[in-house]
Write a protein that holds these residues in place. Structure first.
Motif, short mmCIF file in Angstrom:
data_model
loop_
_atom_site.label_atom_id
_atom_site.label_comp_id
_atom_site.label_asym_id
_atom_site.label_seq_id
_atom_site.Cartn_x
_atom_site.Cartn_y
_atom_site.Cartn_z
N UNK A 73 3.83 -1.03 1.91
CA UNK A 73 2.89 -0.96 3.33
C UNK A 73 1.84 -2.09 3.33
N UNK A 74 1.34 -2.61 2.55
CA UNK A 74 0.26 -3.61 2.69
C UNK A 74 1.19 -4.95 2.76
N UNK A 75 2.15 -5.26 2.06
CA UNK A 75 2.92 -6.39 2.29
C UNK A 75 3.21 -6.39 3.72
N UNK B 252 -4.97 -5.77 3.74
CA UNK B 252 -4.90 -4.22 3.71
C UNK B 252 -5.48 -3.78 2.50
N UNK B 253 -5.40 -4.50 1.14
CA UNK B 253 -5.76 -3.81 0.33
C UNK B 253 -7.52 -3.57 0.40
N UNK B 254 -8.01 -4.30 0.97
CA UNK B 254 -9.56 -3.87 0.97
C UNK B 254 -9.63 -2.53 1.78
N UNK B 255 -8.60 -2.21 2.53
CA UNK B 255 -8.73 -0.63 3.10
C UNK B 255 -7.91 0.10 2.33
N UNK B 256 -7.58 -0.09 0.98
CA UNK B 256 -6.88 0.91 0.36
C UNK B 256 -5.41 0.96 0.51
N UNK B 257 -5.02 0.18 1.10
CA UNK B 257 -3.44 0.03 1.37
C UNK B 257 -2.99 -0.76 0.54
#
Length: 145
Positions: free
Chosen positions: A120-122, A111-116
């Motif tokens: 929430x990412x985890x 998700x970090x690739x989508x700015x999350x």
């Protein structure tokens, strides 16, 4: 073939640091499988600690990785387990001579690739891994045809 296995199927989850994804996968599989599957995790370059946020979001669904600790791959274990699951494309596991199992790579959601970021990412990472773990468990525990 009998559906009674003399030994439980075994899985080794691997990521780079063995602090997050592989520990999450191991905790989730233990949570779903109980004693039906022998579960291990390791890292190709183990970090110094378990990712606290990973542990928190796994606990939200009833799994526990709080007792986990980072560790390198044990070559004897690698040779013995039925399945080796590599989480993410950064970690690379080379087969060892006489290896009993197979190596599979899960390209997990990032998700970090989508700015999350953050919790929430985890949670998204956890849910992706959890779905894959449930499929793996079904595969490991289905009777031979």
């Amino acid at each position: 073939m009998s559906s009674q296995n003399s030994a439980a199927p075994s899985v080794l989850f691997v990521c780079v640091k063995n602090g997050g994804k592989s520990q999450m996968a191991a905790a989730l599989l233990r949570h779903h499988a109980g004693d039906a599957v022998e579960v291990h995790s390791a890292g190709t370059k183990p970090g110094s600690a378990i990712n606290a946020l990973s542990a928190d979001v796994v606990a939200e669904v009833g799994a526990d990785m709080s007792a986990g600790f980072t560790k390198p791959i044990d070559p004897a274990l690698l040779a013995r387990v039925d399945r080796v699951v590599v989480l993410g494309e950064e970690a690379v596991v080379e087969p060892v001579p006489g290896m009993a199992g197979t190596i599979t790579t899960w390209v997990t959601d990032e998700p970090s690739e989508r700015g999350i970021e953050g919790a929430e990412r985890m949670r998204l990472v956890r849910d992706d891994i959890d779905a894959r773990v449930r499929t793996l468990l079904d595969d490991l525990t289905q009777t031979s045809t």
